[in-house]
Motif scaffolding. Sequence first.
Motif, PDB file in Angstrom:
ATOM      1  N   ASN A   2      43.527  99.712  13.818  1.00 15.43           N
ATOM      2  CA  ASN A   2      42.425 100.061  12.944  1.00 15.43           C
ATOM      3  C   ASN A   2      41.924  98.780  12.275  1.00 15.43           C
ATOM      4  O   ASN A   2      42.591  98.231  11.400  1.00 15.43           O
ATOM      5  N   THR A   3      40.769  98.309  12.685  1.00 19.58           N
ATOM      6  CA  THR A   3      40.273  97.025  12.196  1.00 19.58           C
ATOM      7  C   THR A   3      39.758  97.083  10.765  1.00 19.58           C
ATOM      8  O   THR A   3      39.509  96.043  10.169  1.00 19.58           O
ATOM      9  N   THR A   4      39.612  98.261  10.207  1.00 16.40           N
ATOM     10  CA  THR A   4      39.169  98.346   8.817  1.00 16.40           C
ATOM     11  C   THR A   4      40.321  98.057   7.858  1.00 16.40           C
ATOM     12  O   THR A   4      40.084  97.782   6.695  1.00 16.40           O
ATOM     13  N   GLN A   5      41.564  98.103   8.361  1.00 12.63           N
ATOM     14  CA  GLN A   5      42.727  97.895   7.500  1.00 12.63           C
ATOM     15  C   GLN A   5      43.339  96.506   7.630  1.00 12.63           C
ATOM     16  O   GLN A   5      44.351  96.233   7.013  1.00 12.63           O
ATOM     17  N   ILE A   6      42.752  95.620   8.393  1.00 14.50           N
ATOM     18  CA  ILE A   6      43.323  94.286   8.510  1.00 14.50           C
ATOM     19  C   ILE A   6      42.678  93.356   7.491  1.00 14.50           C
ATOM     20  O   ILE A   6      41.525  93.535   7.088  1.00 14.50           O
ATOM     21  N   THR A   7      43.441  92.372   7.073  1.00 14.60           N
ATOM     22  CA  THR A   7      42.954  91.434   6.066  1.00 14.60           C
ATOM     23  C   THR A   7      42.028  90.400   6.707  1.00 14.60           C
ATOM     24  O   THR A   7      42.004  90.247   7.932  1.00 14.60           O
ATOM     25  N   ALA A 137      35.003  88.874  24.796  1.00 15.97           N
ATOM     26  CA  ALA A 137      33.794  89.330  24.097  1.00 15.97           C
ATOM     27  C   ALA A 137      34.076  90.638  23.363  1.00 15.97           C
ATOM     28  O   ALA A 137      33.711  90.798  22.188  1.00 15.97           O
ATOM     29  N   THR A 138      34.746  91.548  24.048  1.00 14.04           N
ATOM     30  CA  THR A 138      35.072  92.831  23.438  1.00 14.04           C
ATOM     31  C   THR A 138      36.052  92.651  22.294  1.00 14.04           C
ATOM     32  O   THR A 138      35.879  93.212  21.205  1.00 14.04           O
ATOM     33  N   TYR A 139      37.084  91.852  22.522  1.00 17.73           N
ATOM     34  CA  TYR A 139      38.115  91.613  21.501  1.00 17.73           C
ATOM     35  C   TYR A 139      37.503  90.995  20.249  1.00 17.73           C
ATOM     36  O   TYR A 139      37.770  91.445  19.137  1.00 17.73           O
ATOM     37  N   LEU A 140      36.678  89.972  20.427  1.00 18.05           N
ATOM     38  CA  LEU A 140      36.081  89.308  19.271  1.00 18.05           C
ATOM     39  C   LEU A 140      35.190  90.252  18.481  1.00 18.05           C
ATOM     40  O   LEU A 140      35.208  90.244  17.248  1.00 18.05           O
ATOM     41  N   SER A 141      34.432  91.084  19.170  1.00 13.56           N
ATOM     42  CA  SER A 141      33.566  92.016  18.445  1.00 13.56           C
ATOM     43  C   SER A 141      34.375  93.122  17.772  1.00 13.56           C
ATOM     44  O   SER A 141      34.017  93.574  16.685  1.00 13.56           O
ATOM     45  N   GLU A 142      35.476  93.529  18.386  1.00 12.59           N
ATOM     46  CA  GLU A 142      36.324  94.554  17.767  1.00 12.59           C
ATOM     47  C   GLU A 142      37.075  94.023  16.548  1.00 12.59           C
ATOM     48  O   GLU A 142      37.314  94.758  15.600  1.00 12.59           O
ATOM     49  N   MET A 143      37.453  92.760  16.576  1.00 12.39           N
ATOM     50  CA  MET A 143      38.224  92.191  15.474  1.00 12.39           C
ATOM     51  C   MET A 143      37.348  91.792  14.292  1.00 12.39           C
ATOM     52  O   MET A 143      37.836  91.619  13.189  1.00 12.39           O
ATOM     53  N   ASN A 147      29.851  93.796   9.484  1.00 14.02           N
ATOM     54  CA  ASN A 147      28.688  92.986   9.125  1.00 14.02           C
ATOM     55  C   ASN A 147      28.759  91.557   9.683  1.00 14.02           C
ATOM     56  O   ASN A 147      27.870  90.763   9.425  1.00 14.02           O
ATOM     57  N   ARG A 148      29.815  91.218  10.447  1.00 12.34           N
ATOM     58  CA  ARG A 148      29.975  89.864  10.992  1.00 12.34           C
ATOM     59  C   ARG A 148      30.210  89.862  12.505  1.00 12.34           C
ATOM     60  O   ARG A 148      30.634  88.862  13.064  1.00 12.34           O
ATOM     61  N   ARG A 149      29.947  90.967  13.191  1.00 18.07           N
ATOM     62  CA  ARG A 149      30.222  91.067  14.629  1.00 18.07           C
ATOM     63  C   ARG A 149      29.483  90.015  15.448  1.00 18.07           C
ATOM     64  O   ARG A 149      30.055  89.379  16.319  1.00 18.07           O
ATOM     65  N   GLY A 150      28.233  89.832  15.194  1.00 22.45           N
ATOM     66  CA  GLY A 150      27.456  88.840  15.931  1.00 22.45           C
ATOM     67  C   GLY A 150      27.985  87.437  15.725  1.00 22.45           C
ATOM     68  O   GLY A 150      28.109  86.658  16.670  1.00 22.45           O
ATOM     69  N   PHE A 151      28.319  87.117  14.486  1.00 26.33           N
ATOM     70  CA  PHE A 151      28.828  85.780  14.179  1.00 26.33           C
ATOM     71  C   PHE A 151      30.159  85.516  14.880  1.00 26.33           C
ATOM     72  O   PHE A 151      30.324  84.508  15.566  1.00 26.33           O
TER      73      PHE A 151
END
Length: 186
Positions: A2-7, A137-143, A147-151
Amino acid sequence: MNTTQITTAQRIKAIVGGSVGNLVEWYDWYAYAAFAIYFSNSFFPDSDLNAQLMNTAGIFAVGFLMRPIGGWIFGSIADKIGRKKAMTLSVLLMSFGSLLIALTPTYKTIGILAPALLLIARLLQGLSVGGEYGVSATYLSEMASENRRGFYSSFQYVTLIGGQLIALGIQLILQKLLLTETQLEE
């Protein structure tokens, strides 16, 4: 995960880890192109320099045909066992291909087996780089945070170009440090 719970620190560590793997993959991919002029005579008969270079370039091109297949295979692997493990497998496969190139005896030593092993190594590397591209590409966007997916996803392209620049930079350094072309060929 769950990427919303990682610091933020965990997120940055994951992004850096995924990017470094991508950088290594692309460095290996482009190192072949940068140094082909120096090692082509090791894998092909001495009779014609142009034929040596064309054969080396042909093997480089065939590696590109494996990239979509690598994307498909590693995409499936990533869906089954996870993106991080798939990227690790991809880097290991690229490393194995590089090791195979480094350890392959010359054409003068083993004949036609030398270019055959070079071809196998490049096919493996093509699978690898194709797999790494989509999975990272998928991993970076998932992590990334929403509001920072593109970056964060942009680091995939930065490391792609970074791998090319490092390969060319090493070539330039070696050309300046090593006095003769023969030394580079050895």
